[in-house]
Design a protein around this motif. Structure first.
Motif, PDB file in Angstrom:
ATOM      1  N   ALA A   1       0.834  -1.206   0.000  1.00 43.98           N
ATOM      2  CA  ALA A   1       0.000   0.000   0.000  1.00 43.98           C
ATOM      3  C   ALA A   1       0.865   1.250   0.000  1.00 43.98           C
ATOM      4  CB  ALA A   1      -0.934  -0.008   1.215  1.00 43.98           C
ATOM      5  N   SER A   2       1.970   1.203   0.717  1.00 39.54           N
ATOM      6  CA  SER A   2       2.884   2.345   0.766  1.00 39.54           C
ATOM      7  C   SER A   2       3.462   2.637  -0.612  1.00 39.54           C
ATOM      8  CB  SER A   2       4.018   2.072   1.762  1.00 39.54           C
ATOM      9  OG  SER A   2       4.963   3.117   1.760  1.00 39.54           O
ATOM     10  N   ARG A   3       3.872   1.590  -1.311  1.00 36.30           N
ATOM     11  CA  ARG A   3       4.441   1.787  -2.649  1.00 36.30           C
ATOM     12  C   ARG A   3       3.392   2.339  -3.618  1.00 36.30           C
ATOM     13  NH1 ARG A   3       6.910  -3.308  -1.487  1.00 36.30           N
ATOM     14  NH2 ARG A   3       5.500  -4.376  -2.938  1.00 36.30           N
ATOM     15  N   MET A   4       2.160   1.869  -3.499  1.00 37.70           N
ATOM     16  CA  MET A   4       1.102   2.354  -4.369  1.00 37.70           C
ATOM     17  C   MET A   4       0.759   3.821  -4.078  1.00 37.70           C
ATOM     18  SD  MET A   4      -1.364  -1.055  -4.438  1.00 37.70           S
ATOM     19  CE  MET A   4      -2.570  -0.370  -5.571  1.00 37.70           C
ATOM     20  N   ALA A   5       0.763   4.176  -2.799  1.00 41.92           N
ATOM     21  CA  ALA A   5       0.497   5.569  -2.433  1.00 41.92           C
ATOM     22  C   ALA A   5       1.618   6.481  -2.914  1.00 41.92           C
ATOM     23  CB  ALA A   5       0.326   5.693  -0.917  1.00 41.92           C
ATOM     24  N   GLU A   6       2.854   5.994  -2.828  1.00 44.96           N
ATOM     25  CA  GLU A   6       4.003   6.775  -3.301  1.00 44.96           C
ATOM     26  C   GLU A   6       3.896   6.997  -4.806  1.00 44.96           C
ATOM     27  OE1 GLU A   6       7.455   8.938  -3.046  1.00 44.96           O
ATOM     28  OE2 GLU A   6       6.531   7.936  -1.317  1.00 44.96           O
ATOM     29  N   ALA A   7       3.536   5.967  -5.537  1.00 46.42           N
ATOM     30  CA  ALA A   7       3.394   6.090  -6.983  1.00 46.42           C
ATOM     31  C   ALA A   7       2.258   7.042  -7.356  1.00 46.42           C
ATOM     32  CB  ALA A   7       3.149   4.715  -7.602  1.00 46.42           C
ATOM     33  N   HIS A   8       1.268   7.118  -6.480  1.00 49.33           N
ATOM     34  CA  HIS A   8       0.130   8.011  -6.687  1.00 49.33           C
ATOM     35  C   HIS A   8       0.469   9.469  -6.340  1.00 49.33           C
ATOM     36  CE1 HIS A   8      -4.123   8.994  -7.073  1.00 49.33           C
ATOM     37  NE2 HIS A   8      -4.131   9.529  -5.866  1.00 49.33           N
ATOM     38  N   GLY A   9       1.604   9.652  -5.689  1.00 51.40           N
ATOM     39  CA  GLY A   9       2.031  10.991  -5.310  1.00 51.40           C
ATOM     40  C   GLY A   9       1.611  11.428  -3.926  1.00 51.40           C
ATOM     41  N   ASP A  10       1.074  10.504  -3.124  1.00 51.42           N
ATOM     42  CA  ASP A  10       0.661  10.853  -1.761  1.00 51.42           C
ATOM     43  C   ASP A  10       1.737  10.390  -0.777  1.00 51.42           C
ATOM     44  OD1 ASP A  10      -0.572  10.995   0.818  1.00 51.42           O
ATOM     45  OD2 ASP A  10      -2.524  11.065  -0.161  1.00 51.42           O
ATOM     46  N   ARG A  11       2.676  11.273  -0.514  1.00 52.92           N
ATOM     47  CA  ARG A  11       3.802  10.909   0.345  1.00 52.92           C
ATOM     48  C   ARG A  11       3.378  10.736   1.807  1.00 52.92           C
ATOM     49  NH1 ARG A  11       8.778  14.718  -1.933  1.00 52.92           N
ATOM     50  NH2 ARG A  11       8.835  13.791  -4.048  1.00 52.92           N
ATOM     51  N   ARG A  12       2.375  11.486   2.214  1.00 51.71           N
ATOM     52  CA  ARG A  12       1.912  11.373   3.600  1.00 51.71           C
ATOM     53  C   ARG A  12       1.367   9.975   3.877  1.00 51.71           C
ATOM     54  NH1 ARG A  12      -2.990  14.850   6.426  1.00 51.71           N
ATOM     55  NH2 ARG A  12      -2.589  14.197   8.572  1.00 51.71           N
ATOM     56  N   ARG A  13       0.487   9.499   3.004  1.00 47.27           N
ATOM     57  CA  ARG A  13      -0.054   8.153   3.197  1.00 47.27           C
ATOM     58  C   ARG A  13       1.027   7.106   2.995  1.00 47.27           C
ATOM     59  NH1 ARG A  13      -4.978   5.507   2.789  1.00 47.27           N
ATOM     60  NH2 ARG A  13      -5.763   7.335   3.891  1.00 47.27           N
ATOM     61  N   ALA A  14       1.908   7.318   2.055  1.00 49.45           N
ATOM     62  CA  ALA A  14       2.990   6.362   1.826  1.00 49.45           C
ATOM     63  C   ALA A  14       3.844   6.209   3.076  1.00 49.45           C
ATOM     64  CB  ALA A  14       3.852   6.818   0.651  1.00 49.45           C
ATOM     65  N   ALA A  15       4.129   7.325   3.740  1.00 47.08           N
ATOM     66  CA  ALA A  15       4.942   7.278   4.952  1.00 47.08           C
ATOM     67  C   ALA A  15       4.200   6.579   6.085  1.00 47.08           C
ATOM     68  CB  ALA A  15       5.339   8.691   5.370  1.00 47.08           C
ATOM     69  N   ALA A  16       2.897   6.852   6.213  1.00 45.86           N
ATOM     70  CA  ALA A  16       2.104   6.218   7.265  1.00 45.86           C
ATOM     71  C   ALA A  16       2.035   4.708   7.065  1.00 45.86           C
ATOM     72  CB  ALA A  16       0.701   6.815   7.291  1.00 45.86           C
ATOM     73  N   ASP A  17       1.795   4.282   5.829  1.00 45.07           N
ATOM     74  CA  ASP A  17       1.741   2.848   5.534  1.00 45.07           C
ATOM     75  C   ASP A  17       3.101   2.189   5.748  1.00 45.07           C
ATOM     76  OD1 ASP A  17      -0.914   3.122   4.843  1.00 45.07           O
ATOM     77  OD2 ASP A  17      -0.545   3.170   2.680  1.00 45.07           O
ATOM     78  N   HIS A  18       4.157   2.873   5.330  1.00 49.69           N
ATOM     79  CA  HIS A  18       5.502   2.319   5.477  1.00 49.69           C
ATOM     80  C   HIS A  18       5.856   2.123   6.947  1.00 49.69           C
ATOM     81  CE1 HIS A  18       9.627   1.394   4.412  1.00 49.69           C
ATOM     82  NE2 HIS A  18      10.052   2.324   5.260  1.00 49.69           N
ATOM     83  N   ALA A  19       5.451   3.067   7.791  1.00 48.65           N
ATOM     84  CA  ALA A  19       5.717   2.929   9.220  1.00 48.65           C
ATOM     85  C   ALA A  19       5.019   1.702   9.795  1.00 48.65           C
ATOM     86  CB  ALA A  19       5.263   4.188   9.963  1.00 48.65           C
ATOM     87  N   LEU A  20       3.801   1.438   9.344  1.00 52.30           N
ATOM     88  CA  LEU A  20       3.065   0.270   9.819  1.00 52.30           C
ATOM     89  C   LEU A  20       3.667  -1.035   9.308  1.00 52.30           C
ATOM     90  CD1 LEU A  20      -0.566   1.633   9.490  1.00 52.30           C
ATOM     91  CD2 LEU A  20       0.468   0.762  11.587  1.00 52.30           C
ATOM     92  N   ALA A  21       4.406  -0.965   8.216  1.00 53.86           N
ATOM     93  CA  ALA A  21       5.025  -2.160   7.639  1.00 53.86           C
ATOM     94  C   ALA A  21       6.345  -2.520   8.310  1.00 53.86           C
ATOM     95  CB  ALA A  21       5.249  -1.947   6.141  1.00 53.86           C
ATOM     96  N   ASP A  22       6.802  -1.710   9.241  1.00 57.26           N
ATOM     97  CA  ASP A  22       8.078  -1.975   9.917  1.00 57.26           C
ATOM     98  C   ASP A  22       8.033  -3.344  10.608  1.00 57.26           C
ATOM     99  OD1 ASP A  22      10.665  -0.361  10.978  1.00 57.26           O
ATOM    100  OD2 ASP A  22       9.921  -1.722  12.523  1.00 57.26           O
ATOM    101  N   PRO A  23       9.129  -4.106  10.561  1.00 58.12           N
ATOM    102  CA  PRO A  23       9.146  -5.440  11.174  1.00 58.12           C
ATOM    103  C   PRO A  23       8.815  -5.454  12.666  1.00 58.12           C
ATOM    104  CG  PRO A  23      11.036  -5.159   9.726  1.00 58.12           C
ATOM    105  CD  PRO A  23      10.384  -3.818   9.819  1.00 58.12           C
ATOM    106  N   SER A  24       8.949  -4.307  13.328  1.00 62.05           N
ATOM    107  CA  SER A  24       8.650  -4.253  14.756  1.00 62.05           C
ATOM    108  C   SER A  24       7.157  -4.161  15.053  1.00 62.05           C
ATOM    109  CB  SER A  24       9.347  -3.044  15.392  1.00 62.05           C
ATOM    110  OG  SER A  24       8.819  -1.832  14.878  1.00 62.05           O
ATOM    111  N   ARG A  25       6.336  -3.903  14.029  1.00 58.79           N
ATOM    112  CA  ARG A  25       4.908  -3.699  14.249  1.00 58.79           C
ATOM    113  C   ARG A  25       4.145  -5.018  14.153  1.00 58.79           C
ATOM    114  NH1 ARG A  25       4.697   2.077  13.404  1.00 58.79           N
ATOM    115  NH2 ARG A  25       2.538   2.102  14.157  1.00 58.79           N
TER     116      ARG A  25
END
Length: 322
Positions: free
Chosen positions: A64-88
């Motif tokens: 989802a983060s990669r798709m949001a980044e490709a869409h140009g929404d860096r805010r959502r991309a960053a939020a999704d990427h944070a949730l994808a962290d191995p610690s979560r």
């Protein structure tokens, strides 16, 4: 003199305007349609498949983060990427629309004490960091204060599409009615992981207390805590139809106190959420939340967090009453 009907309409409009501000005030910008994959296709999660579910949902969040980044929404991309962290530890994730996520703090399988946080208006994947911090602060407090033999876990449940802060939806039970059966199913499924002996507390903030009020009947929890509540849609704690102990608190600087505690039928729509849970007539166990505002209930070392921790740990005798 204005007619009784006119006065009711004025009160209804006032309820809309004030209730629109009962959650943490955030931007009312429209939520864009951000591309995201459908949720991971998982069988019902059990204690044995929990680790696999966490991994699958993290992978879905990264996609989802990669798709949001490709869409140009860096805010959502960053939020999704944070949730994808191995610690979560993601028990559920859906990056579509405003987004939904259910995150676990602690060892859910080993836990004999579980707290579930239900958020209020304008909580989405874009603003999830604030919700995450609240859940993390509670988990740290529980870990620090639990007796040595107790094992605790916290669940941040963004399992519904919350109303926007500035909207008439925030003044009706519509979103709560949609969320209630989802929450009931989640709690029932949770018991297959924790077992029936776990002490489960539902912590319901702002509009989240409307969700909890609608879901309460038959809900398998020991404590139901209403924080900064505009009302539950019920006239009393007894009317909620729950076996749980019902608690209520409001910070001294919480402007939710200004919300008109009434229900008004306006053109076929019910506005407002009824009796103030802080009122003696409601019948909740009222406890002090200190001087904080609407967004301060989980502030580290605050009086509200201290008392929430005691309730969650089933230390009822240590909770002062207002």
């Amino acid at each position: 003199m204005r007619s009784a009907r006119t006065r009711r309409c004025v009160r209804a409009l006032l309820a809309v305007l004030i209730t629109a501000a009962v959650a943490v005030p955030l931007s009312a910008a429209a939520r864009p349609r951000i591309p995201a994959p459908p949720p991971a296709d998982l069988a019902p999660v059990t204690a044995g498949t929990l680790t696999k579910a966490y991994a699958a949902n993290r992978a879905n969040a990264e996609l989802a983060s990669r798709m949001a980044e490709a869409h140009g929404d860096r805010r959502r991309a960053a939020a999704d990427h944070a949730l994808a962290d191995p610690s979560r530890s993601l028990l559920a994730f859906d990056g579509r629309g405003a987004g939904r996520a259910t995150e676990v703090f602690g060892d859910l399988v080993a836990a004999d004490t579980v707290a579930i946080l239900i958020p209020g208006s304008d909580t989405s994947l874009d603003t999830y960091g604030r919700f995450h911090r609240a859940a993390d602060a509670l988990h740290r407090s529980l870990t620090r204060n639990a007796p040595a033999e107790r094992r605790t876990a916290v669940i941040a449940w963004l399992g519904y599409t919350t109303p926007r802060t500035v909207s008439t939806t925030a003044a009706t039970t519509e979103r709560a009615e949609e969320a209630a059966p989802v929450l009931r199913e989640f709690v029932a499924d949770l018991r297959t992981i924790t077992g029936p002996a776990a002490h489960v507390t539902l912590l319901c903030h702002s509009y989240g207390s409307v969700v909890c009020g609608r879901a309460a009947a038959g809900l398998d929890v020991e404590d139901l805590v209403l924080l900064g509540s505009p009302g539950t849609g019920a006239d009393s704690a007894e009317d909620l139809g729950t076996r749980a102990r019902v608690w209520a608190a409001r910070g001294a600087d919480d402007w939710v106190a200004e919300v008109p505690h009434t229900e008004i039928d306006l053109f076929g729509t019910t506005l407002g959420f009824g009796t103030d849970p802080m009122s003696p007539t409601f019948g909740a166990h009222v406890f002090p939340a200190g001087p904080g505002g609407h967004s301060d209930y989980f502030k580290p070392h605050s009086q509200s967090l201290t008392n929430i921790t005691r309730i969650t740990l089933n230390q009822e005798g240590e909770v002062p009453h207002d």
